[in-house]
Design a protein around this motif. Structure first.
Motif, mmCIF file in Angstrom:
data_model
loop_
_atom_site.group_PDB
_atom_site.id
_atom_site.type_symbol
_atom_site.label_atom_id
_atom_site.label_comp_id
_atom_site.label_asym_id
_atom_site.label_seq_id
_atom_site.Cartn_x
_atom_site.Cartn_y
_atom_site.Cartn_z
ATOM 1 N N ALA A 290 0.834 -1.203 0.000
ATOM 2 C CA ALA A 290 0.000 0.000 0.000
ATOM 3 C C ALA A 290 0.868 1.251 0.000
ATOM 4 O O ALA A 290 1.763 1.399 0.838
ATOM 5 N N ALA A 291 0.599 2.151 -0.937
ATOM 6 C CA ALA A 291 1.266 3.452 -0.968
ATOM 7 C C ALA A 291 0.575 4.390 0.014
ATOM 8 O O ALA A 291 -0.318 3.983 0.762
ATOM 9 N N HIS A 292 0.969 5.647 -0.014
ATOM 10 C CA HIS A 292 0.447 6.587 0.975
ATOM 11 C C HIS A 292 -1.067 6.733 0.868
ATOM 12 O O HIS A 292 -1.612 6.973 -0.207
ATOM 13 N N ALA A 293 -1.727 6.568 2.025
ATOM 14 C CA ALA A 293 -3.182 6.725 2.137
ATOM 15 C C ALA A 293 -3.950 5.760 1.256
ATOM 16 O O ALA A 293 -5.088 6.030 0.888
ATOM 17 N N LYS A 294 -3.338 4.628 0.929
ATOM 18 C CA LYS A 294 -3.983 3.654 0.052
ATOM 19 C C LYS A 294 -4.261 2.327 0.755
ATOM 20 O O LYS A 294 -4.649 1.350 0.100
ATOM 21 N N SER A 295 -4.097 2.275 2.050
ATOM 22 C CA SER A 295 -4.307 1.016 2.759
ATOM 23 C C SER A 295 -5.745 0.528 2.629
ATOM 24 O O SER A 295 -6.006 -0.669 2.465
ATOM 25 N N ALA A 296 -6.705 1.455 2.706
ATOM 26 C CA ALA A 296 -8.119 1.076 2.678
ATOM 27 C C ALA A 296 -8.556 0.526 1.330
ATOM 28 O O ALA A 296 -9.522 -0.235 1.253
ATOM 29 N N THR A 297 -7.861 0.884 0.270
ATOM 30 C CA THR A 297 -8.218 0.377 -1.058
ATOM 31 C C THR A 297 -7.314 -0.769 -1.494
ATOM 32 O O THR A 297 -7.738 -1.613 -2.286
ATOM 33 N N THR A 298 -6.099 -0.806 -0.970
ATOM 34 C CA THR A 298 -5.181 -1.890 -1.332
ATOM 35 C C THR A 298 -5.653 -3.224 -0.756
ATOM 36 O O THR A 298 -5.610 -4.261 -1.423
ATOM 37 N N ASP A 299 -6.103 -3.204 0.498
ATOM 38 C CA ASP A 299 -6.632 -4.420 1.122
ATOM 39 C C ASP A 299 -7.795 -4.012 2.023
ATOM 40 O O ASP A 299 -7.663 -3.927 3.245
ATOM 41 N N SER A 300 -8.920 -3.746 1.388
ATOM 42 C CA SER A 300 -10.087 -3.235 2.099
ATOM 43 C C SER A 300 -10.560 -4.186 3.193
ATOM 44 O O SER A 300 -10.903 -3.759 4.306
ATOM 45 N N GLU A 301 -10.565 -5.475 2.902
ATOM 46 C CA GLU A 301 -11.053 -6.444 3.885
ATOM 47 C C GLU A 301 -10.187 -6.444 5.137
ATOM 48 O O GLU A 301 -10.696 -6.433 6.263
ATOM 49 N N LEU A 302 -8.880 -6.466 4.956
ATOM 50 C CA LEU A 302 -7.968 -6.445 6.100
ATOM 51 C C LEU A 302 -8.095 -5.142 6.875
ATOM 52 O O LEU A 302 -8.112 -5.145 8.122
ATOM 53 N N TYR A 303 -8.171 -4.041 6.149
ATOM 54 C CA TYR A 303 -8.252 -2.719 6.777
ATOM 55 C C TYR A 303 -9.461 -2.646 7.707
ATOM 56 O O TYR A 303 -9.337 -2.323 8.892
ATOM 57 N N TRP A 304 -10.634 -2.979 7.182
ATOM 58 C CA TRP A 304 -11.854 -2.774 7.964
ATOM 59 C C TRP A 304 -12.087 -3.888 8.986
ATOM 60 O O TRP A 304 -12.626 -3.626 10.068
#
Length: 315
Positions: A290-304
């Motif tokens: 995940a690049a900057h501020a992209k964690s929620a879209t790079t791995d949405s399931e893991l993030y949430w």
């Protein structure tokens, strides 16, 4: 005129020139980084990249917040007299759970659309502030999280005035993450149960130093020193005192840190620095690739799923 006088005059003239040069340098970088009216394309290269430093880039015409959320515009006054704007979204279910979700550098509350929708679907009432100098909030400088931490206290009080039994969490991305970390060191009500900091920086000094080297190949001295003096004069704070590290060291609120390991805007290593400095309960999540501020879209399931597990422990 003897040689001693000539030397003194020459030294004085050089001093005046040096002060003048440092003032020009400090003002240039202050306007580049702290003045909200300055185009940020000089830093980010494009409007798209500028928006991405805060998280999701959304099409405002199609955003859930504006079209489907039944939001209301709300306002509070800051401790220094600014009129601050925010969006309030009440959940359809009866709940006393609230999230304040905070945008990043040069962005605005609307850019937190996707985060807000996710928290709403989790059963939270949502409050999305426009930070000072951003969106529809007043302000002639960017607070970099430091003055904003006091503004977040005003938003917390806004919620408490609606429901003194409310349970509140803070969530922020990039500068928003630094803001909620800086808030953590203040005297906070028991209603505040948890903080989620997604790719926040350690201190404003460290973050600007990183960008100075990355974008301009310039050393800290004298640019950072001159810029800090000008920031103190124009915005009322120094770049060194604006420290999330110092604030989390005083935190009593559980904090979840999230950071992408490919972040080269706010360096990934800053997550561990913040985590190690934190006095309260703490957890951390690395989102691979995940690049900057992209964690929620790079791995949405893991993030949430990680956020939900964390909140289940504390809310």
């Amino acid at each position: 005129m003897n040689k001693k006088k000539v030397a003194l005059i020459s030294t004085g003239a050089l001093g005046v020139l040096s002060v003048g040069a440092l003032s020009l340098i400090g003002n240039y970088f202050y306007n580049l980084a702290i003045n909200p009216k300055t185009s940020k394309e000089a830093i980010f290269g494009s409007k798209k990249e500028s928006k991405e430093t805060s998280g999701e880039t959304v099409n405002e015409a199609l955003s859930w917040l504006l079209c489907s959320s039944n939001y209301s515009d709300i306002y509070v006054n800051s401790s220094d007299g600014l009129k601050l704007h925010g969006y309030k979204i009440l959940n359809n279910t009866t709940t006393n759970k609230w999230v304040i979700t905070v945008h990043g550098y040069t962005s605005k509350g609307l850019e937190m659309n996707n985060y807000a929708k996710e928290f709403y679907n989790m059963g939270y009432n949502v409050l999305i502030p426009d930070l000072r100098g951003h969106g529809e909030s007043e302000g002639n400088y960017i607070g970099m999280g430091w003055d904003d931490r006091l503004d977040i206290l005003e938003w917390i009080n806004y919620i408490l005035n609606i429901d003194e039994t409310s349970t509140i969490i803070l969530h922020g991305v990039s500068m928003g993450a630094a803001t909620v970390c800086m808030t953590s060191g203040e005297e906070l009500p028991d209603n505040l149960r948890a903080i989620i900091a997604d790719c926040g920086y350690t201190t404003v000094w460290d973050q600007f130093s990183h960008q100075l080297k990355s974008l301009y190949s310039l050393p800290n001295f004298p640019v950072m020193n001159a810029s800090s003096v000008i920031t103190r004069f124009k915005a009322g704070y120094t770049l060194k005192e604006a420290s999330a590290l110092a604030q989390v060291a005083k935190s009593k609120t559980p904090i979840l840190y999230i950071h992408g390991d490919k972040d080269d805007f706010v360096p990934y290593k800053m997550m561990d620095e913040l985590y190690n400095a934190t006095a309260s309960e703490k957890e951390k999540l690395t989102v691979e690739n995940a690049a900057h501020a992209k964690s929620a879209t790079t791995d949405s399931e893991l993030y949430w799923s990680t956020i939900k597990k964390f909140l289940a422990k504390h809310v």
